[in-house]
Scaffold this active site. Structure first.
Site, PDB file in Angstrom:
ATOM      1  N   SER A  36       0.805  -1.227   0.000  1.00 49.60           N
ATOM      2  CA  SER A  36       0.000   0.000   0.000  1.00 49.60           C
ATOM      3  C   SER A  36       0.838   1.277   0.000  1.00 49.60           C
ATOM      4  CB  SER A  36      -0.926   0.016   1.216  1.00 49.60           C
ATOM      5  OG  SER A  36      -0.170  -0.089   2.404  1.00 49.60           O
ATOM      6  N   ASP A 338      -3.923   7.768   8.397  1.00 50.07           N
ATOM      7  CA  ASP A 338      -5.034   6.912   8.834  1.00 50.07           C
ATOM      8  C   ASP A 338      -4.658   5.922   9.925  1.00 50.07           C
ATOM      9  OD1 ASP A 338      -3.477   5.093   7.515  1.00 50.07           O
ATOM     10  OD2 ASP A 338      -4.973   4.502   6.037  1.00 50.07           O
ATOM     11  N   HIS A 341      -0.778   4.643   7.570  1.00 51.41           N
ATOM     12  CA  HIS A 341      -0.116   5.251   6.407  1.00 51.41           C
ATOM     13  C   HIS A 341       0.117   6.740   6.646  1.00 51.41           C
ATOM     14  CE1 HIS A 341      -2.505   1.774   4.875  1.00 51.41           C
ATOM     15  NE2 HIS A 341      -1.344   1.487   4.322  1.00 51.41           N
TER      16      HIS A 341
END
Ligand SMILES: *[C@@H]1O[C@H](CO)[C@@H](O)[C@H](O)[C@H]1NC(C)=O
Ligand SMILES: *[C@@H]1O[C@H](CO)[C@@H](O)[C@H](O)[C@H]1NC(C)=O
Ligand SMILES: *[C@@H]1O[C@H](CO)[C@@H](O)[C@H](O)[C@H]1NC(C)=O
Length: 385
Positions: A36, A338, A341
């Protein structure tokens, strides 16, 4: 120029030119593998196709830069986006849902939640439920290999070598999820996780050598971030004993040690691979310290929000993107987006230090000319210099 000066400058120039690889020149495409941290849309595409959803496929993800969700786990651009912009290339298209016609500037295989090790292997190794994508690093490599005939033209051998001599490969960050899986599955911190590290790093080394054999000559290999600074883990492993925390940052020492251990083994792996391929630019990118220095002096970098809190976070877990969670007013003041991240502001800061200041790369590497910067090879200069 006086002769004395010329005679001093000439050997220096020879040394400098011998440092750059034969492939030196502008980069015209990027190939990326990872999770990610670098995913520009793959995971969300795969989820939607399977009739599933993840929070990062919805606003407020993307709100800062794109003003719409793109599948990036961020409010805006990722490090890989800043690299593409810096090189004057289009933002890297995700492999899934894309078409080879659009892959002239490269393609991105990174998939959110991806592990370095194969998911079947992790299942057999760990007593955890695998909740990640099965598009692990080896699967990404296979997809890349399958794409070569359409990418390279002129026959795989010569066509690929020609294309890849002007390509930048970014291998990572990858491996973080191999540790996140057992860490988030109620196992807490134990020695089993430590024992995964050599396996994870060994596998990254294997994939690195595979892409070199296919013709890659410019390869960035980022390490892991200081995961002990992530709000998600700070909440999960909250502990009243101050001995668990690094006094200069408030980050969890044991988790940061895990990242450092991974990064140390990774650098050793890169170092031995460099000896096998001395003409290939194998560049370790020190994401750990590029981010850690922000935690040490956040205000200096413009981060005035609390560093232990995420800009967009529910109580104690990663819930950004669900309707009940409202992000902070100004994400540029927050290091973390978040819980797991970072914000675009943080990624931008890391990217600028790498691209513009030439920091946190070993050996130093100039991406706009794709050549090594001699500064790091100081040891080769005679003492008289
Ligand atoms: C990954 O999972 C999908 C859907 O469950 C399946 O179709 C695919 O074959 C799997 N791929 C691999 C490499 O295991
Ligand atoms: C807090 O940390 C200490 C020292 O590492 C440990 O002995 C203790 O079990 C931890 N407490 C909790 C609630 O995890
Ligand atoms: C990289 O090279 C370009 C052009 O050769 C130069 O303008 C730039 O200052 C260099 N960047 C670094 C960080 O050395």
């Amino acid at each position: 120029m006086p002769a004395a000066v010329i005679s001093m400058v000439l050997p220096l120039m020879l040394l400098l030119s011998s440092c750059s690889s034969s492939g030196a020149g502008p980069i015209t495409s990027i190939f990326s593998f990872g999770d990610s941290i670098a995913d520009t849309g793959n995971h969300c595409y795969l989820l939607f196709k399977a009739g599933k959803r993840a929070n990062n496929c919805f606003l407020p993800y993307g709100e800062t830069f794109f003003r719409r969700p793109t599948g990036r786990s961020c409010d805006g651009r990722l490090i890989i986006d800043f690299i593409a912009e810096y090189l004057g290339l289009p933002l890297l298209p995700p492999y899934f849902g894309g078409s080879p016609d659009n892959f002239h500037g490269g393609v991105n295989f990174a998939v959110g939640t991806a592990t370095a090790l194969h998911t079947d292997f992790l299942t057999s190794k760990l007593d955890v439920k695998i909740t990640t994508t099965n598009v692990s690093l080896g699967v990404q490599l296979d997809l890349f290999k399958q794409l070569l005939p359409s990418l390279c033209g002129d026959g795989i051998q010569t066509g690929c070598r020609h294309l890849f001599s002007k390509s930048l490969f970014i291998l990572g960050e990858i491996g973080g999820n191999d540790y996140n899986l057992p860490l988030t599955d109620g196992h807490g911190f134990n020695d089993d996780i430590q024992q995964l590290v050599p396996l994870v790093v060994g596998y990254i080394g294997f994939v690195l050598r595979e892409i070199i054999e296919l013709g890659a000559v410019n390869i960035l290999v980022p390490g892991n971030f200081p995961i002990g600074c992530l709000p998600f883990y700070l909440t999960k492993f909250r502990n009243s004993s101050s001995m668990n925390y690094d006094p200069s940052t408030g980050c969890l020492t044991r988790l940061n040690k895990l990242s450092k251990y991974h990064n140390e083994l990774l650098q050793a792996e890169l170092s031995s691979t460099r000896q096998l391929y001395p003409d290939v630019n194998i560049i370790y990118v020190d994401y750990y310290n590029a981010v850690f220095r922000i935690y040490q002096a956040p205000e200096q970098f413009g981060f005035t929000g609390e560093t232990w809190k995420a800009c967009c976070e529910g109580e104690g877990s990663v819930q950004c993107g669900s309707p009940s969670v409202k992000p902070c007013d100004d994400s540029s003041k927050y290091v973390n987006w978040d819980g797991l991240h970072f914000t675009e502001a943080t990624y931008g800061s890391v990217a600028r230090s790498i691209l513009e200041e030439g920091l946190f790369m070993h050996p130093s590497f100039n991406l706009s000319s794709s050549s090594r910067i001699a500064r790091d090879s100081g040891d080769y200069f005679p003492n008289s210099f």
